[in-house]
Structure formats: structure tokens, C-alpha cells
Design a protein around this motif. Structure first.
Motif, short mmCIF file in Angstrom:
data_model
loop_
_atom_site.label_atom_id
_atom_site.label_comp_id
_atom_site.label_asym_id
_atom_site.label_seq_id
_atom_site.Cartn_x
_atom_site.Cartn_y
_atom_site.Cartn_z
N LEU A 70 39.54 54.39 51.69
CA LEU A 70 39.12 55.41 52.07
C LEU A 70 38.25 55.41 53.29
O LEU A 70 37.15 54.60 53.11
N SER A 71 38.55 56.15 54.28
CA SER A 71 37.56 56.09 55.67
C SER A 71 36.19 56.71 55.24
O SER A 71 36.03 57.60 54.19
N LYS A 72 35.16 56.70 55.97
CA LYS A 72 33.90 57.50 55.87
C LYS A 72 34.00 58.72 55.86
O LYS A 72 33.43 59.37 55.03
N ARG A 112 30.24 50.82 44.58
CA ARG A 112 31.24 52.03 44.55
C ARG A 112 31.73 52.33 46.23
O ARG A 112 32.76 52.75 46.20
N ILE A 113 30.58 52.64 46.90
CA ILE A 113 30.96 52.64 48.40
C ILE A 113 31.95 51.70 49.13
O ILE A 113 32.76 52.17 49.62
N HIS A 121 46.48 61.70 45.78
CA HIS A 121 46.25 60.27 45.34
C HIS A 121 44.93 60.15 45.88
O HIS A 121 43.99 59.42 44.88
N LYS A 122 44.29 60.50 46.97
CA LYS A 122 43.21 60.14 47.25
C LYS A 122 41.76 61.00 46.58
O LYS A 122 41.02 60.38 46.36
N GLU A 123 42.27 62.07 46.25
CA GLU A 123 41.21 62.78 45.51
C GLU A 123 41.21 62.08 44.18
O GLU A 123 39.86 62.17 43.50
N CYS A 152 26.52 51.38 54.75
CA CYS A 152 27.34 50.47 54.22
C CYS A 152 28.78 50.34 55.21
O CYS A 152 29.54 49.32 55.19
N CYS A 153 29.27 51.42 55.53
CA CYS A 153 30.55 51.39 56.52
C CYS A 153 30.32 50.96 57.81
O CYS A 153 31.27 50.40 58.45
#
Length: 608
Positions: A293-295, A283-284, A323-325, A347-348
Motif C-alpha cells: 500500500l502506498s503512502k 503495522r505501517i 481488496h486494499k480496503e 516510515c515511508c
């Protein structure tokens, strides 16, 4: 030639199949189009980023083309190609390097160049090509025939005119010679749309089904032979509707690395921990790499997740979220909007910042019934009796007050509130009011101070009230722990410089601490120390203050130094000459020098 467009879309396969059969329909279709002489034999293999098209070409298509055609196959990426001449040079290089009769080519080249034999020995064919005159390069290029070119990453060419030129050249080669061409690209990202339509009569849309993707991953990652992990990735991929093979491989690669560390801990319940972790990592990676989506955005959206849920559930109005929410809420709904920030960083950014991986990732343990109760998913795998016993253990832990692990205790309270509100627990066992009352009144002394880390984790606590009380308690305990540690340091300092010397050198070299000791304790320590300890401490102070901007770091302890100078002067006057008095005199000279320097710097700053 304005060609009619024919788009061949290979339908997704519904049943699980092997890697070979997953690719066979695409290979078969590409080969059929390359055999069709009614149009120029140039095919576009179109697929989105991460769909696995390059893997398919290298792993399967090239080999099947070689089996079907007797022609040489030349594959290369167009990434970094600067223009049409660069494009031609790369084809010439591949053509030369793939031939067996390099000696023959070298012999021909000697009519154009001096010293080619030497270049061949020292630099190889690349060295020859760099020195070949334009006329000779043109001769080699013009004689190209009966081969298959596979060109990857068309969308990575930034200049539209370069794309136009290369596509035009490809069409010319396919029309005028016995050269077949396969271009691999994400069509949506190619700038020159009109030229795509003009050049490619035939297109093959590359898109693997979820089952096909999972079978490919299963071949590469043996961990997926475990049914629990296979089921987890299958459920997660279906929930996210993800078909990005590259993102999933990245996630599994991350999972491999971190699961190796987890397996070193025999107390971890791997059957529960690893599937849970795999889902979180996928998911991340999906949120970061596919949803873009950035960290920082993920962290912020996780912190506001509960507010959005409350707005949605407690109001008849329909809220307009961004939209991001909406993307975040859909991706992380299985985790109740929580994201482990250390796992996110791993992960990022690829940074392994776990200190205690069991605590940092809140991994379920094998033997603890209470640990199982802290996972709603784990509760649903319990028998009725085990759940009833676990509920009683959870209630007992909330009501206990001795040597508690602070995060575990507040998480237990948080889970209890969730269970009460959602009818998992009869309020006769424990009520919401009782849980909150205990949370408000519990004393800092009930907790094990060592269970608090400097970078305490707040995520995973869904109740705003419990999280607030948890943070307040943590601050109180940190203050109390700091005061206790400070008092312990003062006591050890007063007993002996040798007891605190290593700590002072390693941890306090650029930090003032005499202000914590105080003048009275400092003088008591000096009277208690041996002359050799005083002598060593004097050297420590000279070394510690041996740089220019001392006031930036040590101004807080200047007052203690000035007061100590007066007290030490009195002691020296009253004491008989000897080692101790001599050591005190040496220290007095050091402190006077440091005080003078500090005073001058402070005076200069105030005047400036």
C-alpha cells in the motif's frame, strides 16, 4: 537429464530457540544434499523476499560449509549480471582473489600480457583480469574444480534467456566437475520455471517460524530484551501473520531512531509510549512494504475507515469492500483505523517532520491521569478506583473553559463519546447530548491559541461530528489569531521600523503587507519614525522590489503606495527643510519609482 523433483520443506519450529538452532535444520539439509553424489550437487534454497535466507547464508551456512568441506567457497550476488560471459568473469575474479598464490598466477599471466607486473601493483587482480585475453580467461575457468559456489538473487536477473544460460552453466559445472552449487532465490519470482524444474533435483524451502524470527531479532536489537517491547512485537507479528525478517528489521531500525528522541523527554511514560509506538511502526512498514500500500493509499484508506465500519455495523447488507480496503482494515484495526501522518512519512519517506514529538505522536505522559484516560488500552491497566477518578477528571476537563489545549480537549470529547457508547461511563456522569452540546457551543476564547499548529492533526478523532467541530473551531481560532497578530504588527510598525525590521526582512520579503497596514497607519508611522528609520525603510523597499515580476507578489499593496505618494508630497510641501523632510523626499522618490514600475507591469499584463 529430466530429474525427479524432491522438495524438502523444513517444518516450522513451535518452541523458541537460539539463532543457531533456528538455522541448524536448514544448514544440515543443504549440506546433506551437497554430499549426495547420486544427482548433480546443485541445490536451490528457496524463500520469499525478506524471509532471511541471505542473512542465514552469510551468518551461518557459509561457515558450516567451510567446516564440513575442504573446498573453497565463493559467494556472490547475481544482481546486475548481464550475460553468461559476465557470470564466468565473476567466478574467475573470485577464484583468483581467493587464492593465496597470486604471484604464481601473475607469472603465468605474463606469457599473455605485457606490463602485468605494473598492472598488479597499480590496479590489483581486477586490473589483470580486465586485460587478460580470452584464451587465458578460458584456461583459468576450465581449470576450476573442487569448490563450492553460492549464487544469490537469481530472481533479480531480468532477462529470461540469461537465467536459462546461467542455470545451464551451473548444471554443466555440477555434472562435469567436483563443483557443488547452492542457488538462493525466490522461486515464485524466477521467470524460467521449466529450467528450474530441469536443473534442480533438490530444493530446500526456507521459512522461519515467528518464534525463530523473534529470537533472531532479539540478538540484533537489544531493545527487545525489554519484556514490554518483546511482547508487543510478538503480538503484532502474530496478528499480522508476518514472517518477513527484512520488513521487521526495517521497522525496528525506524523504531530505534525515533525512540532515542522520545527518551530525551523525561515526562513521557516510556512503559506505555514505546510499545504503542513499536506496534504502530511495524503495522505501517508491513502495510507499505509487504502489503504494497502506498503512502497516499494508506492516508486515504485511514480517512474512510470509519465510514466502512459504520456501513458494516449499521446495515444487514454485506458490503463488498475492495481488496486494499480489507487489507488496511485488518492491519490497522488495533489502531481503530487511525494512522499518524507524520509517523507514516517518517516510515515511508525517511523524513523527520516532528516539531514537538510528544504532541505530534500524542505520547502518554507519566504524571497525568487525564493523559492515561485518552488511551483505551491504558484505561484497562488501571485499578477500579484510578479509572473512576480518571473518569471524573475527564468529565471535569470537558466542562472546563479556560486555557484549553485544543486537540487534547476535542480528543477528550471524542474518547468520552466512545466510552459512553460502549458502556465505560454511566450517562448520569455525562451524557452524549451534553458532550456534543458543549462541543457546539464552546467559544474560541476558551482555548490557548498557541496550542494550534499550522499543520494541525485531524487523525485520531473517531467521531465525524467531533472532528467537524474541531476543524471549524480551529479555522475560527486561526482567523482570530491571524487578526490579533496582524493588529500587533501594525501597532509595532507604527511605533518604530526597528521593531519590525527583522520580521519584515526574514518573513515578509516576498509578501505584501502595506495593504494590511493601510494608508492612514502608514503615514502615521512615517511621522512617528526618526529620519534614520525612514531612510532605512526606503532602502528596504528598493531591495524588496528589486526583481522583474513585482506585480505577481506586490500588486495588493500598490493602492496604498499610490495613496501614500500623495500624502507624503503634501507633508514635504508643508514641512521645513531638515533631516526628516529629506528622508521623506528620498522615500517619495523610491515610492514613485516603484509605483511607475508596478503600473507599467500591470498595464503590460492587461494589454497582453
Amino acid at each position: 537429464m529430466k530429474a525427479l523433483r524432491k522438495i524438502f520443506t523444513c517444518k516450522k519450529m513451535n518452541k523458541k530457540s537460539s539463532e543457531k538452532s533456528a538455522y541448524s535444520s536448514y544448514s544440515q539439509r543443504v549440506i546433506e544434499l551437497l554430499q549426495d553424489t547420486s544427482f548433480p550437487q546443485i541445490v536451490l534454497l528457496n524463500g520469499s523476499w525478506g524471509s532471511g535466507k541471505t542473512f542465514f547464508v552469510k551468518d551461518s551456512l557459509i561457515e558450516e560449509i567451510k567446516e564440513k568441506f575442504s573446498s573453497e567457497v565463493h559467494y556472490f550476488s547475481l544482481y546486475g549480471v548481464s550475460g553468461i560471459e559476465d557470470f564466468r568473469d565473476r567466478i574467475i575474479s573470485l577464484s583468483i582473489s581467493n587464492r593465496n598464490d597470486a604471484s604464481k598466477i601473475t607469472k603465468i599471466a605474463t606469457t599473455f600480457l605485457d606490463g602485468v607486473g605494473q598492472n598488479l601493483g597499480e590496479k590489483g587482480l581486477g586490473g589483470i583480469l580486465n586485460g587478460v585475453a580470452g584464451a587465458y580467461k578460458y584456461k583459468i575457468y576450465s581449470e576450476l574444480d573442487d569448490c563450492i559456489l553460492i549464487l544469490d538473487d537469481l530472481e533479480r536477473i531480468p532477462e529470461t534467456q540469461t537465467v536459462k544460460n546461467i542455470l545451464g552453466e551451473c548444471l554443466n559445472l555440477a555434472e562435469s566437475k567436483n563443483i557443488r552449487i547452492v542457488v538462493i532465490a525466490n522461486e515464485d519470482k524466477v521467470g524460467s520455471k521449466e529450467d528450474i524444474e530441469k536443473v534442480f533435483v533438490d530444493k530446500v524451502k526456507f521459512e522461519l517460524s515467528e518464534d525463530q524470527i523473534l529470537e533472531i531479532l532479539k540478538v540484533e536489537f537489544e531493545e527487545l530484551n525489554d519484556d514490554n517491547l518483546y511482547n508487543e512485537i510478538s503480538l503484532t507479528v502474530t496478528t499480522l501473520s508476518s514472517s518477513n525478517l527484512r520488513v521487521l528489521k526495517r521497522a525496528l531500525s525506524k523504531f530505534q531512531k525515533i525512540s532515542q528522541e522520545i527518551k530525551k523527554n523525561p515526562e513521557v511514560n516510556l512503559e506505555e509510549a514505546l510499545p504503542q509506538l513499536l506496534g504502530q511502526i511495524i503495522r505501517i512498514c508491513y502495510a507499505n512494504l509487504e502489503a504494497h500500500l502506498s503512502k497516499g493509499e494508506i492516508i486515504q484508506l485511514a480517512r474512510t475507515y470509519l465510514n466502512r465500519q459504520m456501513q458494516s455495523s449499521n446495515s444487514d447488507e454485506e458490503f463488498e469492500f475492495s481488496h486494499k480496503e480489507r487489507m488496511f482494515d485488518n492491519i490497522f484495526s488495533r489502531d481503530f483505523g487511525t494512522v499518524n501522518e507524520k509517523l507514516l512519512t517518517f516510515c515511508c519517506d525517511g523524513l523527520y517532520q516532528f516539531k514537538d514529538i510528544i504532541i505530534d505522536l500524542e505520547l502518554p505522559l507519566k504524571s497525568s491521569l487525564l493523559e492515561k484516560m485518552l488511551s483505551i488500552a491504558a484505561q484497562h491497566r488501571m485499578s477500579s478506583k484510578e479509572f473512576s477518578d480518571g473518569t471524573q477528571e475527564l468529565v471535569n476537563y470537558i466542562r472546563s473553559s479556560n486555557n484549553l489545549q485544543i486537540r487534547k480537549w476535542y480528543r477528550t470529547c471524542d474518547i468520552a463519546l466512545f466510552m459512553i457508547e460502549n458502556k465505560y461511563i454511566d450517562e448520569k456522569r455525562i451524557s452524549k447530548e451534553e458532550v456534543l452540546k458543549i462541543c457546539c457551543e464552546i467559544a474560541p476564547e476558551c482555548f490557548d491559541f498557541s496550542s494550534i499548529s499550522e499543520d494541525q492533526i485531524w487523525s485520531g478523532i473517531t467521531s465525524d461530528k467531533v472532528r467537524e467541530l474541531y476543524q471549524q473551531q480551529t479555522r475560527r481560532i486561526k482567523e482570530a489569531r491571524s487578526e490579533a497578530e496582524n493588529q500587533d504588527f501594525i501597532e509595532r510598525f507604527c511605533r518604530s521600523w526597528d521593531e519590525v525590521k527583522n520580521e519584515a526582512v526574514k518573513e515578509l520579503k516576498h509578501s505584501p503587507f502595506l495593504n494590511r497596514i493601510g494608508t492612514q497607519n502608514f503615514i502615521f508611522a512615517l511621522n512617528n519614525w526618526s529620519s534614520y528609520e525612514i531612510f532605512k525603510y526606503s532602502g528596504y523597499m528598493r531591495e524588496k522590489y528589486n526583481f522583474s515580476n513585482i506585480e505577481t507578489f506586490f500588486e495588493p499593496e500598490h493602492g496604498v503606495i499610490k495613496a501614500a505618494i500623495l500624502e507624503i508630497s503634501k507633508i514635504i510641501k508643508e514641512e521645513q527643510p531638515g533631516l526628516h523632510t529629506g528622508a521623506m523626499s528620498n522615500l517619495l522618490a523610491t515610492l514613485n519609482e516603484l509605483s511607475d514600475r508596478m503600473g507599467e507591469r500591470v498595464k503590460q499584463d492587461s494589454e497582453g
